[in-house]
Design a protein around this motif. Structure first.
Motif, PDB file in Angstrom:
ATOM      1  N   ASN A  84      34.095  23.752 -38.828  1.00  0.00           N
ATOM      2  CA  ASN A  84      34.608  23.063 -37.635  1.00  0.00           C
ATOM      3  C   ASN A  84      34.340  23.875 -36.367  1.00  0.00           C
ATOM      4  OD1 ASN A  84      36.217  20.667 -38.767  1.00  0.00           O
ATOM      5  ND2 ASN A  84      36.801  22.396 -40.067  1.00  0.00           N
ATOM      6  N   ALA A  85      33.215  24.590 -36.389  1.00  0.00           N
ATOM      7  CA  ALA A  85      32.951  25.572 -35.329  1.00  0.00           C
ATOM      8  C   ALA A  85      32.910  24.928 -33.941  1.00  0.00           C
ATOM      9  CB  ALA A  85      31.640  26.293 -35.617  1.00  0.00           C
ATOM     10  N   ALA A  86      32.265  23.761 -33.814  1.00  0.00           N
ATOM     11  CA  ALA A  86      32.102  23.167 -32.483  1.00  0.00           C
ATOM     12  C   ALA A  86      33.467  22.807 -31.895  1.00  0.00           C
ATOM     13  CB  ALA A  86      31.208  21.924 -32.574  1.00  0.00           C
ATOM     14  N   GLU A  87      34.322  22.241 -32.744  1.00  0.00           N
ATOM     15  CA  GLU A  87      35.629  21.846 -32.215  1.00  0.00           C
ATOM     16  C   GLU A  87      36.490  23.080 -31.908  1.00  0.00           C
ATOM     17  OE1 GLU A  87      37.653  18.774 -34.383  1.00  0.00           O
ATOM     18  OE2 GLU A  87      39.267  18.721 -32.892  1.00  0.00           O
ATOM     19  N   GLU A 140      29.182  33.269 -31.011  1.00  0.00           N
ATOM     20  CA  GLU A 140      27.723  33.459 -30.895  1.00  0.00           C
ATOM     21  C   GLU A 140      26.981  32.143 -31.059  1.00  0.00           C
ATOM     22  OE1 GLU A 140      25.808  36.556 -33.330  1.00  0.00           O
ATOM     23  OE2 GLU A 140      27.725  37.617 -33.273  1.00  0.00           O
ATOM     24  N   ALA A 141      27.296  31.428 -32.159  1.00  0.00           N
ATOM     25  CA  ALA A 141      26.482  30.260 -32.517  1.00  0.00           C
ATOM     26  C   ALA A 141      26.750  29.078 -31.597  1.00  0.00           C
ATOM     27  CB  ALA A 141      26.759  29.876 -33.965  1.00  0.00           C
ATOM     28  N   VAL A 142      28.003  28.730 -31.401  1.00  0.00           N
ATOM     29  CA  VAL A 142      28.295  27.532 -30.590  1.00  0.00           C
ATOM     30  C   VAL A 142      28.370  27.888 -29.107  1.00  0.00           C
ATOM     31  CG1 VAL A 142      29.728  25.469 -30.433  1.00  0.00           C
ATOM     32  CG2 VAL A 142      29.690  26.774 -32.553  1.00  0.00           C
ATOM     33  N   GLY A 143      28.890  29.071 -28.811  1.00  0.00           N
ATOM     34  CA  GLY A 143      28.999  29.473 -27.405  1.00  0.00           C
ATOM     35  C   GLY A 143      27.720  30.090 -26.867  1.00  0.00           C
TER      36      GLY A 143
END
Ligand SMILES: Cc1cc2nc3c(=O)[nH]c(=O)nc-3n(C[C@H](O)[C@H](O)[C@H](O)COP(=O)(O)OP(=O)(O)OC[C@H]3O[C@@H](n4cnc5c(N)ncnc54)[C@H](O)[C@@H]3O)c2cc1C
Ligand SMILES: NC(=O)c1ccc[n+]([C@@H]2O[C@H](COP(=O)([O-])OP(=O)(O)OC[C@H]3O[C@@H](n4cnc5c(N)ncnc54)[C@H](OP(=O)(O)O)[C@@H]3O)[C@@H](O)[C@H]2O)c1
Ligand SMILES: Cc1cc2nc3c(=O)[nH]c(=O)nc-3n(C[C@H](O)[C@H](O)[C@H](O)COP(=O)(O)O)c2cc1C
Length: 594
Positions: free
Chosen positions: A530-533, A566-569
């Motif tokens: 749920n990384a994006a949220e 790192e990945a989403v931001g």
């Protein structure tokens, strides 16, 4: 001048109770309990000299001590300012002149969460501190191999940057009051107008002295605290796991009625345990004693059985006991492991062995008066409070996993967790005190979103946070990650969580049951799914909380948080570190891990 009342030695109190009462009265009267300005007989005029007192504290002990030192500092004419180490910029150490640092150590020799940014700054960004005179006091536990590791690091780095020690570093074990008091007295001596120069060496002081006061601001009006715990009635003891679980997590409800004690969601409860009578009997057998032999613990006389039952740790051996056994039985397998270079082997050897196992290595039993000073004092255990006082006035709830295991052919029981589970009869009480947290609390802004990661007993404070927000009508969104071994039998507080999910109080509930499938699924896997949220919540000002196992879970959750940034931001590894450090400095990343 206000005369501070004093409890005489003849009064019917123990040494600790008398020290506490004297400290309480001193605090009361020095704070205006009388009508005149506070003064001490020996108070020199330090003419309002600013004195930053910085603390690194995970569970509030060092913070409480820092506040007490600040009170003494103002009585001595200083203008103290108490800050978390991560807020050090407010003290501007390069210009401060003097600073006092009080810090505990966590993890494996690491600074507590509210000192990690300070430590990074000290290592990489701090300017020369040639004008700084400093004093460092460490709080720790000698059971950990890196005793007072954080305080040692701060002390040595401050020296490398040009700072000068006012007094040698102090290092306190769990019964910190006496050592802290002696260290603080030495500091005041050094800071007396006319006293000369800074101390030159970094050697630690370990001294003895009198116990200090109780000093928790939240409970200033209660006569009860760590040194004078409240005998509370246990109202409920409910097993939360269902049949078939390998775990034994229990929900306790304890009455604070009549104590005057108050707490906030996020605080912990200190429980003073009592050893199991069967273990005490076993120990008496090894010592070849009846239990009626007279001994003395902290200047109080009592029979040996009483000392072993209520005052002494029968599990973890002290260094002094290990050395005494090795001296009696130089050929035993323990003796060569005491060499400093064999520390890791010693740690392995001691794992799963208690005092009784070790005493059996000595060739003949220690006499009662010899063994008592060699044993550690039985320490209180802390438990994250799992209730909100708004939802359960006059009560405190705990969520405790009973520690039971088999080792070297004997069944073992965790002292406090099985005392709560098995040994508090209807008529008996459990002695407790409130340990305030230093910021592990629901967001002050009721509209701010909060993300809580609490597998296993880590759920405890989040039940309190959710109750608190519900009772306060806070409108911020709430997201909980919970996990345990098996959904059917280990879903703690399932009914309450589902009710909150259905009525919208919980905006999201993500579950990670690790043993319901072949591959383990943990809370951090749910975070990554749920990384994006999760990132969107953080960017919307969410506070991020973690509670539970420190040794693995909290580290893995921290790593997952960095990966998400790192990945989403779209941040580099260094930028992600800086992002998380900023969350910490804004007090939006808080942990309660053990
Ligand atoms: C701030 C804070 C909050 C906490 N909150 C909670 C909470 O909400 N709920 C909760 O359950 N706990 C919580 N704890 C942990 C709690 O304080 C105790 O440490 C825990 O209950 C064990 O205490 P005990 O006296 O029962 O066991 P102890 O007598 O202290 O025995 C535990 C020790 O036994 C040894 N041991 C354990 N298992 C094994 C094994 N399989 N083999 C060999 N040796 C072993 C280890 O040395 C371990 O340290 C918290 C701790 C802190 C610091
Ligand atoms: N020091 C240790 O070795 C150790 C280990 C466990 C518990 N404990 C202590 O035992 C007490 C009670 O434990 P508890 O009931 O709170 O919970 P717990 O036993 O720690 O387990 C809760 C859940 O977390 C999972 N888990 C295990 N490793 C994890 C990791 N690296 N990252 C994320 N989740 C992980 C467990 O899965 P699995 O069990 O299926 O792997 C389980 O599903 C606590 O005091 C805790 O500190 C200590
Ligand atoms: C999970 C955990 C890890 C700890 N690690 C260390 C350590 O590595 N070295 C040490 O000296 N003390 C260690 N301690 C002991 C604490 O520093 C000590 O209890 C201290 O009084 C806590 O102070 P605080 O409440 O201000 O954080 C640890 C305690 C816990 C619960």
């Amino acid at each position: 001048m206000t005369k501070i009342p004093y409890i005489p030695e003849t009064a019917p109190f123990t040494l600790e109770q008398r020290a506490w009462l004297n400290g309480f009265l001193a605090g009361l009267f020095a704070n205006g309990g009388g009508n005149e300005a506070p003064q001490l007989n020996n108070a020199p005029a330090n003419a309002g000299e600013p004195l930053p007192i910085l603390f690194g504290s995970q569970t509030g002990t060092a913070e409480g001590l820092a506040k007490r030192i600040a009170k003494e500092a103002s009585q001595r004419g200083f203008a103290p300012v108490v800050l978390a180490l991560n807020d050090h910029t407010q003290a501007d150490l390069a210009k401060a002149g003097k600073a006092i640092i009080i810090s505990s150590t966590w993890g494996d020799g690491e600074p507590p969460d509210n000192a990690t940014n300070f430590w990074s700054w000290l290592q990489t960004a701090a300017p020369r501190l040639d004008n700084l005179e400093f004093a460092v006091l460490g709080l720790g536990d000698k059971n950990y191999s890196d005793f007072c590791g954080a305080a040692k690091k701060f002390d040595s780095r401050l020296e490398n940057l040009g700072g000068r020690r006012l007094v040698p570093r102090g290092e306190c074990d769990t019964d910190y009051e006496a050592t802290a008091k002696t260290w603080v007295d030495g500091l005041w001596e050094k800071l007396k107008p006319g006293a000369n120069g800074a101390a030159t060496n970094g050697h630690a002081v370990h001294t003895n002295g009198h116990a200090g006061a109780n000093g928790h601001a939240a409970n200033a009006k209660s006569a009860f605290g760590k040194t004078n715990p409240f005998p509370a009635k246990l109202l409920k003891n409910v097993l939360l796991n269902k049949p078939g679980s390998v775990k034994e997590v229990r929900h306790y409800e304890i009455s604070l009625a009549g104590s005057g004690l108050t707490y906030e969601a996020g605080d912990a409860l200190g429980v003073v345990p009592v050893n199991c009578p069967a273990l005490v009997d076993e120990m008496l057998g090894v010592l070849r004693c009846t239990g009626s032999e007279p001994v003395s613990v902290s200047n109080s006389d009592m029979p040996l059985r009483e000392a072993l039952t209520r005052h002494l740790d029968l599990c973890k051996p002290s260094q002094e006991l290990l050395a005494a056994i090795a001296a009696r039985a130089p050929k035993c397998e323990l003796a060569p492991l005491l060499a400093s270079e064999r520390r890791d082997e010693l740690k392995k050897f001691l794992w799963g062995r208690d005092v009784i196992d070790l005493l059996r290595l000595a060739e003949k039993p220690f006499p009662p008066t010899e063994i008592v000073p060699l044993l550690r004092r039985l320490a209180p255990r802390l438990y994250s409070i799992s209730s909100s006082p708004k939802a359960h006035p006059g009560e405190v709830h705990l969520t405790v996993s009973a520690v039971r295991y088999e080792s070297f052919g004997r069944g073992r029981k965790g002292v406090a967790s099985t005392f709560l589970a098995d040994r508090i009869g209807d008529a008996d009480c459990v002695k407790v005190f409130v340990q305030p947290s230093h910021g592990f609390k629901p967001p002050a802004n009721p509209d701010a979103p909060m993300i809580m990661v609490g597998p296993g007993t880590g759920i405890a404070p989040f039940r309190a946070f959710l109750e608190e927000r519900k009772a306060a009508g806070a409108t911020g969104k709430n997201w909980l990650f919970f996990g345990d071994q098996k959904r059917d039998v280990d879903y703690l507080y399932e009914t309450e969580l589902n009710t909150w999910l259905q009525d919208g109080h919980l905006s999201r509930l993500d579950l990670a049951f690790s043993r319901d499938q072949d591959a383990k699924i943990y809370v951090q896997d749910r975070m990554l799914e749920n990384a994006a949220e999760l990132w969107a919540w953080l960017e919307a000002g969410a506070h991020f909380y973690v509670c539970g196992d420190a040794s693995r879970m909290a580290k893995d959750v921290d790593a997952a948080l960095h990966r998400i940034v790192e990945a989403v931001g779209s941040r580099s590894a260094d930028e992600a570190k800086a992002y998380v450090a900023k969350l910490k400095s804004e007090k939006r990343y808080q942990r309660d891990v053990y």
